[in-house]
Design a protein around this motif. Structure first.
Motif, short mmCIF file in Angstrom:
data_model
loop_
_atom_site.label_atom_id
_atom_site.label_comp_id
_atom_site.label_asym_id
_atom_site.label_seq_id
_atom_site.Cartn_x
_atom_site.Cartn_y
_atom_site.Cartn_z
N UNK A 106 -0.03 -44.80 -44.70
CA UNK A 106 0.42 -43.80 -43.72
C UNK A 106 -0.47 -42.56 -43.84
N UNK A 107 -1.07 -42.16 -42.71
CA UNK A 107 -1.99 -41.02 -42.70
C UNK A 107 -1.68 -40.13 -41.51
N UNK A 110 6.54 -49.16 -37.30
CA UNK A 110 7.44 -48.76 -38.38
C UNK A 110 6.98 -47.54 -39.14
N UNK A 111 5.70 -47.19 -39.03
CA UNK A 111 5.16 -46.08 -39.82
C UNK A 111 4.44 -45.05 -38.96
N UNK A 124 2.15 -38.98 -37.85
CA UNK A 124 1.57 -39.96 -38.77
C UNK A 124 1.47 -41.32 -38.10
N UNK A 125 0.60 -42.15 -38.67
CA UNK A 125 0.43 -43.52 -38.19
C UNK A 125 -0.24 -44.35 -39.27
N UNK A 126 -0.45 -45.63 -38.98
CA UNK A 126 -1.21 -46.53 -39.84
C UNK A 126 -2.17 -47.33 -38.97
N UNK A 127 -3.17 -47.93 -39.61
CA UNK A 127 -4.11 -48.78 -38.87
C UNK A 127 -3.38 -49.99 -38.29
N UNK A 128 -2.43 -50.54 -39.03
CA UNK A 128 -1.68 -51.70 -38.54
C UNK A 128 -0.84 -51.34 -37.32
N UNK A 143 -9.87 -47.93 -37.09
CA UNK A 143 -10.57 -47.42 -38.27
C UNK A 143 -10.13 -45.97 -38.45
N UNK A 144 -9.43 -45.71 -39.54
CA UNK A 144 -8.91 -44.38 -39.85
C UNK A 144 -9.63 -43.85 -41.08
#
Length: 265
Positions: free
Chosen positions: A42-43, A136-137, A157-161, A235-236
């Motif tokens: 999570x970023x 979910x994130x 926030x988010x994730x690559x997935x 790509x994060x």
């Protein structure tokens, strides 16, 4: 490089570059994971959160709660200094919702984004993110450039997935319906930040994507059409050397994307 060699190369490149990196690549049509590194980390989302905001807003249009042609007043006090849209040469008392969404994605305008968030509401956006997109994130908790909220722990926030899942749904046409689905894809293919995914690709390539950048943060996520195949790529990069506007992390994203492009085209 074949896919196995590419996987080894990607891992080595990400380990060597001085930033944290998450990468997720899937076949968008089938969901098959092709390469994945730190995809659930999570970023801070930066402007990649604008894609879920766009989709949540278009869903409100689909249900009749909003109208793309409706004129929405612009509060002069809400215009942020970084705007390249709401300038004297283009300033009007109101703009259509369609225009705000267009500028939010195509120009990544933060004033337009905050106006849309004020109209739609954080609860509506987050309910759509969780219940309709199934992310979910990913969460939208603050307005654009509200660094006081960010410092207080209220960050987007988010994730690559999650980013790839969002774009997979678009590729499969599993969310919204025409013509609103086509509006979303049209905006995402027309966005003007071309200096990450497309930085080193010399050939014509259709990409529907959204970038994001802050100090030490650069992201790109979206769909790449390679012939008859559609890939979802995120790509994060964060905690890196690039201040806002500096190119180091964008160049790195471009380098990784070019290798992926050459391996799968």
């Amino acid at each position: 490089m074949n896919p196995r060699e590419l996987n080894t190369w990607l891992e080595a490149e990400m380990a060597a570059f001085p930033c944290k990196t998450a990468l997720h690549l899937t076949d968008a049509s089938t969901g098959q994971v092709l390469h994945s590194f730190g995809a659930e980390t999570v970023v801070t989302s930066a402007s990649t959160i604008k894609t879920p905001i766009l989709l949540a807003t278009l869903n409100q249009v689909a249900t009749g709660r909003l109208d793309l042609s409706a004129q929405i007043p612009l509060d002069p006090g809400s215009i942020l200094e970084d705007t390249e849209v709401f300038e004297p040469e283009n300033l009007r008392p109101s703009y259509s919702l369609w225009e705000y969404l267009y500028w939010m994605i195509v120009e990544s305008d933060n004033t337009a984004t905050n106006t849309v968030l004020e109209l739609v509401g954080f609860d509506t956006v987050n309910e759509y993110i969780q219940n309709d997109l199934g992310l979910t994130n990913t969460a939208c908790r603050r307005r654009m450039l509200d660094f006081q909220a960010q410092a207080a722990g209220q960050d987007n926030v988010t994730t690559a997935a999650d980013q790839c899942r969002c774009y997979q749904l678009l590729c499969r046409r599993a969310i919204l319906t025409p013509p609103l689905l086509d509006v979303a894809l049209d905006f995402l293919t027309r966005q003007r930040s071309m200096d990450s995914f497309l930085r080193y690709i010399p050939h014509a390539l259709t990409v529907a994507h959204k970038t994001g950048g802050l100090d030490h943060v650069n992201h790109d996520a979206g769909l790449l059409w390679l012939g008859n195949r559609c890939l979802a790529l995120a790509i994060l990069t964060w905690d890196g050397p690039a201040l806002d506007g500096e190119p180091q992390q964008k160049r790195f994203i471009g380098k990784l994307t070019k290798a992926i492009y050459e391996a799968y085209r």
